[in-house]
Scaffold this motif. Structure first.
Motif, PDB file in Angstrom:
ATOM      1  N   THR A   1      28.622  48.269  44.548  1.00  0.00           N
ATOM      2  CA  THR A   1      28.872  46.834  44.709  1.00  0.00           C
ATOM      3  C   THR A   1      30.146  46.420  43.994  1.00  0.00           C
ATOM      4  O   THR A   1      30.388  46.809  42.843  1.00  0.00           O
ATOM      5  CB  THR A   1      27.682  46.028  44.177  1.00  0.00           C
ATOM      6  OG1 THR A   1      26.497  46.414  44.883  1.00  0.00           O
ATOM      7  CG2 THR A   1      27.896  44.545  44.373  1.00  0.00           C
ATOM      8  N   TYR A   2      30.957  45.614  44.684  1.00  0.00           N
ATOM      9  CA  TYR A   2      32.197  45.069  44.147  1.00  0.00           C
ATOM     10  C   TYR A   2      32.033  43.560  44.040  1.00  0.00           C
ATOM     11  O   TYR A   2      31.745  42.885  45.035  1.00  0.00           O
ATOM     12  CB  TYR A   2      33.381  45.419  45.056  1.00  0.00           C
ATOM     13  CG  TYR A   2      33.723  46.889  45.063  1.00  0.00           C
ATOM     14  CD1 TYR A   2      34.886  47.351  44.453  1.00  0.00           C
ATOM     15  CD2 TYR A   2      32.887  47.815  45.672  1.00  0.00           C
ATOM     16  CE1 TYR A   2      35.200  48.707  44.450  1.00  0.00           C
ATOM     17  CE2 TYR A   2      33.193  49.173  45.671  1.00  0.00           C
ATOM     18  CZ  TYR A   2      34.351  49.605  45.054  1.00  0.00           C
ATOM     19  OH  TYR A   2      34.654  50.950  45.039  1.00  0.00           O
ATOM     20  N   GLN A   3      32.246  43.019  42.829  1.00  0.00           N
ATOM     21  CA  GLN A   3      32.055  41.593  42.554  1.00  0.00           C
ATOM     22  C   GLN A   3      33.403  40.881  42.558  1.00  0.00           C
ATOM     23  O   GLN A   3      34.255  41.144  41.715  1.00  0.00           O
ATOM     24  CB  GLN A   3      31.360  41.405  41.208  1.00  0.00           C
ATOM     25  CG  GLN A   3      29.985  42.052  41.126  1.00  0.00           C
ATOM     26  CD  GLN A   3      29.537  42.230  39.687  1.00  0.00           C
ATOM     27  OE1 GLN A   3      30.177  42.938  38.902  1.00  0.00           O
ATOM     28  NE2 GLN A   3      28.427  41.597  39.325  1.00  0.00           N
ATOM     29  N   ALA A   4      33.573  39.954  43.500  1.00  0.00           N
ATOM     30  CA  ALA A   4      34.867  39.291  43.648  1.00  0.00           C
ATOM     31  C   ALA A   4      35.174  38.347  42.494  1.00  0.00           C
ATOM     32  O   ALA A   4      36.340  37.972  42.308  1.00  0.00           O
ATOM     33  CB  ALA A   4      34.911  38.524  44.966  1.00  0.00           C
ATOM     34  N   TYR A   5      34.177  37.929  41.723  1.00  0.00           N
ATOM     35  CA  TYR A   5      34.482  37.024  40.614  1.00  0.00           C
ATOM     36  C   TYR A   5      35.087  37.751  39.411  1.00  0.00           C
ATOM     37  O   TYR A   5      35.560  37.122  38.472  1.00  0.00           O
ATOM     38  CB  TYR A   5      33.282  36.188  40.209  1.00  0.00           C
ATOM     39  CG  TYR A   5      32.119  36.878  39.513  1.00  0.00           C
ATOM     40  CD1 TYR A   5      32.147  38.202  39.134  1.00  0.00           C
ATOM     41  CD2 TYR A   5      30.963  36.157  39.226  1.00  0.00           C
ATOM     42  CE1 TYR A   5      31.094  38.795  38.494  1.00  0.00           C
ATOM     43  CE2 TYR A   5      29.888  36.734  38.592  1.00  0.00           C
ATOM     44  CZ  TYR A   5      29.959  38.063  38.222  1.00  0.00           C
ATOM     45  OH  TYR A   5      28.893  38.651  37.587  1.00  0.00           O
ATOM     46  N   LEU A   6      35.105  39.088  39.442  1.00  0.00           N
ATOM     47  CA  LEU A   6      35.770  39.842  38.388  1.00  0.00           C
ATOM     48  C   LEU A   6      37.270  39.906  38.674  1.00  0.00           C
ATOM     49  O   LEU A   6      37.697  40.161  39.803  1.00  0.00           O
ATOM     50  CB  LEU A   6      35.208  41.257  38.301  1.00  0.00           C
ATOM     51  CG  LEU A   6      33.760  41.384  37.809  1.00  0.00           C
ATOM     52  CD1 LEU A   6      33.310  42.834  37.860  1.00  0.00           C
ATOM     53  CD2 LEU A   6      33.616  40.844  36.389  1.00  0.00           C
ATOM     54  N   ARG A   7      38.074  39.706  37.652  1.00  0.00           N
ATOM     55  CA  ARG A   7      39.523  39.685  37.828  1.00  0.00           C
ATOM     56  C   ARG A   7      40.073  41.052  38.241  1.00  0.00           C
ATOM     57  O   ARG A   7      41.174  41.148  38.776  1.00  0.00           O
ATOM     58  CB  ARG A   7      40.205  39.218  36.532  1.00  0.00           C
ATOM     59  CG  ARG A   7      39.905  37.764  36.166  1.00  0.00           C
ATOM     60  CD  ARG A   7      40.688  37.300  34.953  1.00  0.00           C
ATOM     61  NE  ARG A   7      40.264  37.986  33.732  1.00  0.00           N
ATOM     62  CZ  ARG A   7      40.988  38.878  33.088  1.00  0.00           C
ATOM     63  NH1 ARG A   7      42.178  39.221  33.557  1.00  0.00           N
ATOM     64  NH2 ARG A   7      40.538  39.456  31.990  1.00  0.00           N
ATOM     65  N   ARG A   8      39.310  42.100  38.027  1.00  0.00           N
ATOM     66  CA  ARG A   8      39.766  43.450  38.328  1.00  0.00           C
ATOM     67  C   ARG A   8      39.620  43.840  39.802  1.00  0.00           C
ATOM     68  O   ARG A   8      40.143  44.867  40.232  1.00  0.00           O
ATOM     69  CB  ARG A   8      38.931  44.458  37.536  1.00  0.00           C
ATOM     70  CG  ARG A   8      37.484  44.509  38.026  1.00  0.00           C
ATOM     71  CD  ARG A   8      36.815  45.835  37.765  1.00  0.00           C
ATOM     72  NE  ARG A   8      35.449  45.866  38.307  1.00  0.00           N
ATOM     73  CZ  ARG A   8      34.669  46.928  38.257  1.00  0.00           C
ATOM     74  NH1 ARG A   8      35.099  48.037  37.709  1.00  0.00           N
ATOM     75  NH2 ARG A   8      33.453  46.890  38.770  1.00  0.00           N
TER      76      ARG A   8
END
Length: 608
Positions: free
Chosen positions: A367-374
């Motif tokens: 899972t990739y979380q778009a709210y993370l700046r990375r």
């Protein structure tokens, strides 16, 4: 002498009501006789007033319900059959409560307090079960959730099943600690029972897909998946925290750098086979538990590969994410290995036919979380790493569900100095800023940018001359409740030649339906949470035409007390992550459908 005889004297009396005595100069009215049934009268009056207030609220919400952002041409948003009113009233009640921000913020604390009151505990559990639990959760067990598989498939939707046992908020933010291994009443380790439950859910999902395949007479696409939460699979969740801190300190520097929580490398799990470096936060017990976890994850993935069920590793708090990424990418490198990368000898061995070996691919997703700046840099690095190491990349793209906790945990934005001084900050980020974007528009922009990159990656994969004879190199699950993001993805499919508009739906108002080929539907899927954004899910079903469902619902199951952290986050998501007024829109949508159903029933009764 005359004698006059008189008849009997008849006295006429008239009943005169007794007037109670009144004080001189009193202005009060005379006392009236009391009603014979005061309780019945009070209940009747209360019920009448409540029904009137509910009717006014339903009517007001129904009339002010906003139209959906998009509609499908030549398609009715509501079926001809009347909706079932009981689930709709439950939805209206649930989202009515979620619309109150103060109640949402303290829901978990209120629930915990009420459960400790002996006379109220049973009543509170019953109310929560009949409302929030039944609305957002499939059931206490996987077998209770099983009938919903067929119900969703009739609506051309799949299921992403998850045994929703996760670390609670207090333990996650460091205000509560569990030392040692947790066991159940029979003395068995709880995390081992959870692993067995995950494997059971894989078997149940596979049995459902096998029935569908035998009924259809062939492989038509398997849209039952299983999600896994790593924080529930260890005897002590602090182990993941320590491993994440170790990875943050020891991963090689990249150019350009990837913001915290960084991006995985192929050597992340090397510490499990070597000695622990000096000054590492890992202990001997941590390494032992991590090795055990890796073995258990291999058991899960092996069973998933045998049964043809995709496994999706959920993202969690950022202080666990480096460890979750490390395990997820190591498992992708092992179980998503592409046939042409297995070597010339194994390629020609009996039983190594890609069509037989890789029926479901990618098998493992992270899972990739778009709210993370990375996330933008992390996704780009992941695509490169998968291409270099010869495995398919499975991506579940979401916005993220822990934004308030991430801000509260980071020293620069923490609002509770007492907890920070007492327990220390749970955040392990070396950056001066929180790992999450400061605003929702920034998160939305990141999500849409990543979505466009992923659609182009799928297009490049299908453009390869060998794509018809090999499994996909990339698979994407777009987890979103945002209408604009979904429409952006659909537009990207058309722009990249992955879908085409159906000519028969090109006339009339609204969007035309898109014909999605099977090889594209095998690589791209939309997902919404069970009990949320049903109008968006139904829109996507009508908007896409494919033999394989392009929409799946994320359905948790588990005992009521086990899923309370999940239910608490669902309430917060509806208040904030869905955007301003997300819960209010859901409530008004339910009111509109209730009002329409009531009018339908009233019309049926009067016409009959």
């Amino acid at each position: 002498m005359y004698v006059i005889r008189r008849g009997p004297i008849v006295r006429l009396t008239r009943s005169i009501p007794t007037i109670p005595p009144r004080r001189l100069f009193s202005t009060s009215s005379p006392l009236r006789p009391r009603a014979r049934h005061p309780l019945r009268t009070s209940l009747l009056l209360t019920s009448t007033l409540s029904l009137g207030a509910l009717t006014i609220c339903l009517y007001t919400d129904a009339k002010t319900c906003p139209s959906p952002p998009f509609e499908v041409a030549n398609s009715s948003s509501d079926s001809e059959t009347p909706p079932s009113l009981l689930p709709l009233f439950r939805t209206y009640f649930v989202y009515g409560l979620i619309s109150v921000p103060t109640l949402v913020d303290h829901a978990q604390d209120i629930f915990d307090v009420l459960l400790n009151v002996p006379l109220l505990a049973g009543l509170v559990e019953s109310v929560v079960r009949r409302t929030f639990f039944n609305h957002f959760v499939g059931g206490d067990t996987v077998h209770e959730a099983y009938p919903l598989f067929s119900e969703l498939r009739k609506g051309h939707k799949g299921v992403l099943l998850v045994y929703s046992v996760e670390v609670n908020e207090s333990e996650a933010v460091g205000t509560e600690h569990h030392d040692g291994e947790r066991v159940n009443d029979s003395g068995q380790p709880v995390h081992k029972l959870i692993i067995d439950e995950v494997i059971k859910s894989i078997d149940v999902a596979a049995n459902f897909e096998d029935e569908k395949r035998s009924a259809a007479g062939g492989m038509t696409g398997r849209r039952s998946c299983v999600a896994v939460k790593l924080t529930a699979l260890l005897p002590n969740v602090q182990t993941l925290h320590n491993f994440s801190l170790h990875l943050t300190r020891t991963r090689p520097a990249l150019n350009p750098p990837v913001p915290f929580p960084g991006t995985p490398t192929s050597s992340d799990l090397a510490v499990l086979d070597t000695s622990i470096p000096e000054e590492s936060p890992l202990t001997v017990e941590d390494v032992r538990d991590l090795k055990d976890l890796y073995n258990d994850l291999n058991k899960i993935c092996t069973r998933a590969k045998e049964r043809g069920i995709r496994v999706i590793f959920d993202a969690e708090y950022s202080w666990y994410q480096p460890a979750i990424d490390a395990f997820g990418h190591a498992l992708m490198e092992r179980y998503n290995k592409l046939p042409e990368e297995q070597g010339w000898m194994t390629r020609w061995m009996p039983g190594s036919n890609p069509a037989q070996e890789m029926q479901v691919q990618p098998l493992v997703y992270v899972t990739y979380q778009a709210y993370l700046r990375r996330t933008t840099a992390h996704l780009s690095r992941s695509l490169t790493l998968a291409r270099e190491n010869g495995y398919a990349l499975g991506v579940k793209l979401v916005r993220g569900a822990y934004h308030p906790y991430e801000l509260a945990a980071h020293p620069s934005t923490s609002t509770s100095s007492t907890d920070t001084n007492t327990h220390g900050s749970i955040s392990i980020s070396p950056d001066p800023y929180p790992p999450v974007h400061a605003s929702k528009p920034d998160t939305d922009a990141c999500y849409n940018e990543c979505a466009s990159v992923l659609v182009r990656a799928v297009a490049d994969d299908l453009a390869s001359p060998t794509s018809p004879t090999r499994p996909p190199r990339v698979g994407v699950l777009f987890g979103t409740h945002n209408w604009l993001s979904c429409e952006l993805v659909l537009g990207e499919l058309v722009n990249n030649g992955l879908a085409r508009e159906d000519p028969g739906d090109a006339v009339g108002k609204g969007k035309g339906a898109l014909v999605v080929p099977p090889n594209v539907a095998e690589r791209i899927t939309f997902s919404q949470l069970y009990g949320m954004s049903d109008s968006l899910s139904n829109y996507l079903v009508r908007r896409t035409k494919s033999t394989t469902p392009c929409v799946i619902k994320y359905m948790p199951y588990g005992a009521l007390r086990e899923v309370m952290p999940y239910l608490s986050r669902r309430a917060i998501e509806n208040k904030s992550v869905l955007g301003d007024g997300g819960a209010i829109r859901e409530r008004k949508e339910a009111a509109r459908r209730i009002w329409k159903g009531l009018l339908w029933w009233f019309g049926t009764l009067t016409s009959g």
